[in-house]
Design a protein around this motif. Structure first.
Motif, PDB file in Angstrom:
ATOM      1  N   ALA A 247       0.845  -1.191   0.000  1.00 45.88           N
ATOM      2  CA  ALA A 247       0.000   0.000   0.000  1.00 45.88           C
ATOM      3  C   ALA A 247       0.879   1.240   0.000  1.00 45.88           C
ATOM      4  CB  ALA A 247      -0.926   0.003   1.217  1.00 45.88           C
ATOM      5  N   ASP A 340      -0.938  -1.993  -4.323  1.00 46.73           N
ATOM      6  CA  ASP A 340      -2.306  -2.493  -4.507  1.00 46.73           C
ATOM      7  C   ASP A 340      -3.335  -1.378  -4.348  1.00 46.73           C
ATOM      8  OD1 ASP A 340      -1.298  -5.057  -4.850  1.00 46.73           O
ATOM      9  OD2 ASP A 340      -1.547  -5.592  -2.739  1.00 46.73           O
ATOM     10  N   VAL A 341      -3.084  -0.466  -3.395  1.00 50.91           N
ATOM     11  CA  VAL A 341      -4.034   0.613  -3.120  1.00 50.91           C
ATOM     12  C   VAL A 341      -3.262   1.890  -2.836  1.00 50.91           C
ATOM     13  CG1 VAL A 341      -5.700  -1.024  -2.130  1.00 50.91           C
ATOM     14  CG2 VAL A 341      -4.127   0.226  -0.616  1.00 50.91           C
ATOM     15  N   ASP A 428     -11.582   0.675  -7.540  1.00 46.90           N
ATOM     16  CA  ASP A 428     -12.007   0.402  -6.167  1.00 46.90           C
ATOM     17  C   ASP A 428     -10.862   0.459  -5.166  1.00 46.90           C
ATOM     18  OD1 ASP A 428     -10.631  -1.811  -7.017  1.00 46.90           O
ATOM     19  OD2 ASP A 428     -12.115  -3.277  -6.315  1.00 46.90           O
ATOM     20  N   SER A 429      -9.731   1.053  -5.537  1.00 49.29           N
ATOM     21  CA  SER A 429      -8.578   0.997  -4.635  1.00 49.29           C
ATOM     22  C   SER A 429      -7.831   2.318  -4.532  1.00 49.29           C
ATOM     23  CB  SER A 429      -7.617  -0.102  -5.095  1.00 49.29           C
ATOM     24  OG  SER A 429      -7.124   0.169  -6.392  1.00 49.29           O
ATOM     25  N   ASN A 430      -8.573   3.434  -4.667  1.00 45.89           N
ATOM     26  CA  ASN A 430      -7.925   4.742  -4.552  1.00 45.89           C
ATOM     27  C   ASN A 430      -8.846   5.730  -3.848  1.00 45.89           C
ATOM     28  OD1 ASN A 430      -9.213   6.537  -7.018  1.00 45.89           O
ATOM     29  ND2 ASN A 430      -9.134   4.342  -7.500  1.00 45.89           N
ATOM     30  N   THR A 475      -6.124   1.890   6.264  1.00 47.39           N
ATOM     31  CA  THR A 475      -5.533   1.514   4.980  1.00 47.39           C
ATOM     32  C   THR A 475      -4.304   0.648   5.181  1.00 47.39           C
ATOM     33  OG1 THR A 475      -6.354   3.544   3.949  1.00 47.39           O
ATOM     34  CG2 THR A 475      -4.540   2.414   2.843  1.00 47.39           C
ATOM     35  N   LEU A 479      -6.074  -2.336   3.974  1.00 48.30           N
ATOM     36  CA  LEU A 479      -6.099  -1.910   2.576  1.00 48.30           C
ATOM     37  C   LEU A 479      -7.399  -1.211   2.212  1.00 48.30           C
ATOM     38  CD1 LEU A 479      -4.434  -4.947   0.734  1.00 48.30           C
ATOM     39  CD2 LEU A 479      -3.368  -2.863   1.619  1.00 48.30           C
ATOM     40  N   ASN A 480      -8.012  -0.583   3.202  1.00 47.80           N
ATOM     41  CA  ASN A 480      -9.269   0.127   2.991  1.00 47.80           C
ATOM     42  C   ASN A 480      -9.430   1.125   4.125  1.00 47.80           C
ATOM     43  OD1 ASN A 480     -12.113   0.851   3.003  1.00 47.80           O
ATOM     44  ND2 ASN A 480     -12.484  -0.911   1.676  1.00 47.80           N
ATOM     45  N   THR A 495     -14.411   5.982  -3.109  1.00 42.72           N
ATOM     46  CA  THR A 495     -13.288   5.779  -4.025  1.00 42.72           C
ATOM     47  C   THR A 495     -13.331   6.887  -5.070  1.00 42.72           C
ATOM     48  OG1 THR A 495     -14.649   4.263  -5.319  1.00 42.72           O
ATOM     49  CG2 THR A 495     -13.145   3.295  -3.715  1.00 42.72           C
TER      50      THR A 495
END
Length: 540
Positions: A247, A340-341, A428-430, A475, A479-480, A495
């Motif tokens: 990340a 990944d993010v 879906d990852s930013n 995060t 990862l969120n 996102t």
């Protein structure tokens, strides 16, 4: 590194001033090449390993070369004292009638490649714990900064001891970012970035001994530290193998002009530095520059840096064809990243501190003149387009030339690079945030990230601070940013690519927290599209 041997639990230099270190249970780690022990605690509940050597001294013949593994050190080493900081350079100051003072407040040393590791005080290092890791990279325009600059130990305490944090030093100024054909032939380009990468590999090799999980590493930085994160996101064309992190988080990603290593701009800097220290301008050897006293080399590098335009940094990353294979925006537009993010924060007034408003007023400068000075390779047509965009701002208030110039600087170098990066990630990852607590200037958010550990906490609201911090820790852990508690003030982070929305952190006129999602300004996105269209001209 300070050479004086000291007992455990003594005073250390932290954040540039003396601070008493509390005593905790002694922790010891055997790294194979050295054994370090500490009972130092800069903040309650956290034990800090300070000044662990992660690379050999980059001195003598190793100046301007890639970092190398440290030699074996026998006996137990005390890790209780902040390391000497790397040699400090300067920021451009050419539009003012005075020079910035050269930094002397902290001990500087060319031998400076050290890492700090901060762990929960109650963590048993023999328990096979496997906590997520935040690797903090300090800012400072690739010219300044150190492990003592940002209190990364508070990342552990503010996360309720759910993460381990590390922070690394890397070569700065001409020691870390001198470029040119000769450097490519007889040295290494982007030495400072290679130091960071070497430190991240050290984390992969050794963090498990501190109770950290090498498969759960998040890299995080502010300003040039965030710019460094961006560089590692696009390193090796966005395909670094094996991966060094999963990340990437950034506050104010700094993306200055990143020319090819042998661009005439870089060759002129190399030639000027060589002449100023009495070295022949060689196209094959760095022997003379390696023989120059480090303080003299650093001082001449400062002179060159200070002669640049106010707010502009001279010794910065270049396109080297290996670590950085092309301009960062080129890799980003291919949607190729090493993470990944990503979660990115910018401030509402990023450019203010990088513009000499008084000098612009005193010289009656026009916006066109400022743009032409800041972007030396833009043609007249592009300059006039920039003037048209920034002399008529509709989403922010900027009626004067200095205010408009500040948005030119802030958008082009800090804010728009955030959007370029967000666009490179899957939908879906930013996530994107904006920090607007007045004055909302560059670095304002750090007081809230590190809580009470740095000056500048003008809005001391515990619920706001917790809500601001939680997205970063969430995060790094999951990862969120949305795995926050029920008492969190803010709604779920949207996102960015799916919604076009930003999470706003602000204060109401009545002194209440204002944490909400807002649509990203179309006018701002139009300005960023303009700067992106000139990324080949401005070398971004």
């Amino acid at each position: 590194m300070l050479s004086l041997r000291v007992p455990l639990a003594v005073a250390l230099l932290a954040l540039g001033r003396a601070r008493v270190v509390a005593q905790t249970t002694v922790k010891t780690v055997d790294l194979g090449y050295a054994t370090y022990q500490t009972d130092a605690s800069i903040v309650d509940g956290v034990t800090s390993f300070l000044g662990i050597r992660f690379a050999a001294p980059p001195t003598g013949d190793q100046r301007f070369r890639a970092p190398q593994p440290p030699a074996t050190i026998y006996g137990i080493q005390n890790a209780t004292v902040q390391p000497d900081e790397c040699m400090q350079s300067a920021v451009g100051n050419a539009t003012t009638p005075f020079r910035l003072s050269k930094r002397t407040a902290f001990v500087q040393n060319e031998d400076c490649l050290f890492i700090n590791v901060h762990v929960p005080a109650d963590l048993d290092l023999t328990s096979n714990a496997s906590l997520p890791v935040i690797a903090w990279i300090h800012g400072g325009g690739y010219a300044g900064g150190s492990n003592g600059q940002n209190p990364a130990q508070t990342l552990v305490s503010n996360s309720n001891n759910t993460v381990i944090s590390v922070q690394m030093q890397y070569r700065l100024g001409p020691f870390g970012f001198l470029a040119g054909e000769t450097v490519a032939k007889d040295g290494v380009l982007n030495a400072g970035l290679l130091d960071q990468q070497f430190a991240l590999q050290w984390v992969q090799d050794h963090i498990s001994k501190f109770g950290g999980d090498p498969s759960q590493v998040t890299i995080y930085g502010e300003s040039a530290g965030a710019g460094s994160v961006l560089q590692h996101i696009v390193a090796h064309g966005g395909n670094t193998q094996p991966p060094l992190f999963r990340a990437a988080m950034m506050d104010s990603p700094f993306l200055p002009f990143q020319y090819e290593y042998n661009d005439p701009m870089n060759e002129v800097i190399f030639a000027n530095l060589s002449q100023m220290v009495g070295c022949p301008i060689s196209n094959a050897s760095l022997d003379c520059l390696r023989s120059v006293n480090a303080s003299e080399l650093n001082q001449m590098g400062q002179v060159i840096a200070l002669d640049n335009l106010f707010g502009v940094f001279t010794f910065v990353p270049v396109v080297d064809g290996d670590l950085i294979v092309e301009r960062p925006t080129v890799t980003l537009r291919k949607n190729q990243t090493n993470s990944d993010v990503t979660l990115i924060m910018t401030n509402s007034h990023e450019g203010d501190v990088f513009v000499d408003a008084a000098a612009l007023v005193a010289t009656n400068s026009t916006l066109a003149e400022y743009v032409a000075n800041l972007f030396p390779r833009m043609n007249d047509s592009s300059i006039q387009q920039a003037v048209a965009l920034y002399s008529n701002l509709t989403d922010v208030s900027a009626p004067t030339v200095p205010e408009q110039a500040a948005f030119v600087m802030g958008d082009s170098i800090f804010v728009c690079p955030a959007f370029y990066t967000l666009d490179a990630f899957p939908a879906d990852s930013n996530w994107k945030g904006e920090f607007a607590i007045p004055p909302g200037t560059h670095g304002s958010e750090l007081a809230y990230l590190f809580a009470d550990a740095v000056p500048g906490l003008t809005f001391n609201n515990s619920a706001f601070i917790s809500s601001f911090q939680s997205g970063f820790f969430s995060t790094a852990i999951a990862l969120n940013p949305n795995t926050h508690g029920a008492d969190d003030l803010k709604p779920d982070w949207p996102t960015f690519k799916q919604t076009g929305k930003t999470m706003l952190f602000n204060e109401t006129t009545t002194g209440e927290p204002e944490v909400m999602t807002i649509p990203t300004s179309d006018a701002l996105l139009e300005r960023c599209a303009f700067w992106l269209s000139l990324s080949d001209v401005n070398a971004q």
